[in-house]
Enzyme design. Structure first.
Site: not given
Ligand code: MRU
Length: 354
Positions: A250
């Site tokens: 993220d």
């Molecule tokens: O809370 P989320 O579902 O938005 O978290 C998603 C993640 O942590 C993913 O691993 C990250 O965003 C990478 S997506 C290509």
């Protein structure tokens, strides 16, 4: 056909997202008619994943931009510029940890400042921005295919044997991106080349992006895969001959520290103990060169109901205190490589590519 989390019709100026809260049971696309709708679907996690958040945000601005232009709401290029910049600033507040939407905001702010120097009429100015915002969806898929290519090549070059077994966490596939995926894109690329022996995905408690979304994508893509509970990762590494762990991100900061879905850090610690390479797969839009260390990353904390309930079923007493950080930070020294669209970098090499 690959799963589609975002449907955008550039000619009509319409946007729909696949409501990921309903998966894997039900496939429902919901309209996103503008910035306010996008803020809500991101906040409620109907759409999620760092790249998808940025793309849905940008496309919602495009949709509303088109509507406002058609109804004569813009009197000048300055009105358009203010609308786009303010919309990005608002969308950034929906979820704090994923950096991609902030990166898009900064990029568009600079682009608009440059474009404004050209003394274009309002229609031309709006059309250029509409095209530019729309482009983010296609660009992301191209980027992800490159990530898949580089990741597969690097992992194979650094493994023994002809095929590899990969463990991944959370959901980083078509549903979390414009298409193809990042970490799951690497798994797809390995599978497409006949080099994947097996993939393992975690449930990813408490939101279950792994079981609800990644398992769903793996089945859809017919990739040989097994679902495990998060508590099984250590045992899996000991027993099942994992060649590499590949996760998404993220926010990766300048020193390589990486924020990703809660549980990523413990996977990295376990991987180091078991001598298994640990890779982060992410586009450059996920790298925040403005932060020097992972301790500066704001970690989203979500409501305790996500832990106390499983769907409508209560699985813990509602008076218990809960701690529900949505992400954790993996220190750079636990990361073997960061797989990007431009190749694979050691965490300490990132500084050189700014
Ligand atoms: O809370 P989320 O579902 O938005 O978290 C998603 C993640 O942590 C993913 O691993 C990250 O965003 C990478 S997506 C290509």
């Amino acid at each position: 056909m690959s799963l589609e989390s975002i449907r955008f019709d550039k000619v009509q100026g319409s946007l729909q997202i696949l409501n990921q809260l309903l998966l894997p049971e039900t496939t429902v696309y919901e309209p996103v008619n503008g910035v306010e709708d996008a803020w809500k679907v991101i906040r409620e996690m109907k759409t999620r994943g760092a790249p998808a958040i940025a793309i849905v945000g940008a496309l919602s601005i495009a949709v509303e931009l088109r509507h406002k232009a058609n109804t004569g709401e813009f009197k000048s290029t300055q009105d358009v510029a203010t609308f786009v910049n303010d919309s990005f600033s608002y969308l950034k507040t929906a979820r704090p940890t994923a950096v991609n939407i902030s990166e898009a905001a900064t990029r568009f702010m600079k682009y608009i400042a440059e474009l404004s120097k050209n003394e274009l009429d309002t229609k031309k100015f709006t059309d250029i921005l509409y095209n530019q915002l729309s482009q983010m969806l296609k660009d992301d898929v191209t980027t992800n295919r490159k990530i898949g290519f580089h990741g597969a090549e690097y992992i194979l070059a650094n493994s023994t044997g002809d095929q590899v077994t990969i463990l991944t966490h959370c959901n980083t596939g078509s549903l979390a991106t414009g298409g193809y995926g990042t970490a799951l894109g690497v798994i797809r690329a390995l599978s497409e080349n006949g080099k994947l022996s097996h993939a393992y995905c975690t449930e990813t408690r408490p939101y279950n992006q792994g079981s609800r979304l990644t398992a769903y994508e793996l089945v859809h893509e017919k990739i040989p895969a097994t679902l495990i509970c998060d508590s099984m990762c250590g045992c899996l590494m000991k027993e099942k001959g994992i060649s590499a762990v590949v996760v998404g991100a993220d926010r990766v900061v300048a020193n390589g520290d990486t924020a990703n879905k809660i549980g990523t850090y413990q996977l990295a610690v376990l991987a180091q103990y078991h001598n298994i390479p640990f890779y982060v797969a992410a586009p450059f839009t996920t790298i925040d060169f403005g932060l020097s260390s992972g301790s500066q990353i704001v970690i989203e904390e979500r409501k305790k109901q996500e832990m106390i309930y499983f769907g409508n079923k209560m699985i813990a007493p509602d008076s218990i205190d809960c701690w529900n950080p949505s992400f954790d930070v993996t220190p750079a020294d636990l990361i073997t490589g960061i797989i990007t669209e431009n190749g694979v970098y050691k965490p300490d090499e990132l500084k050189k590519v700014t």
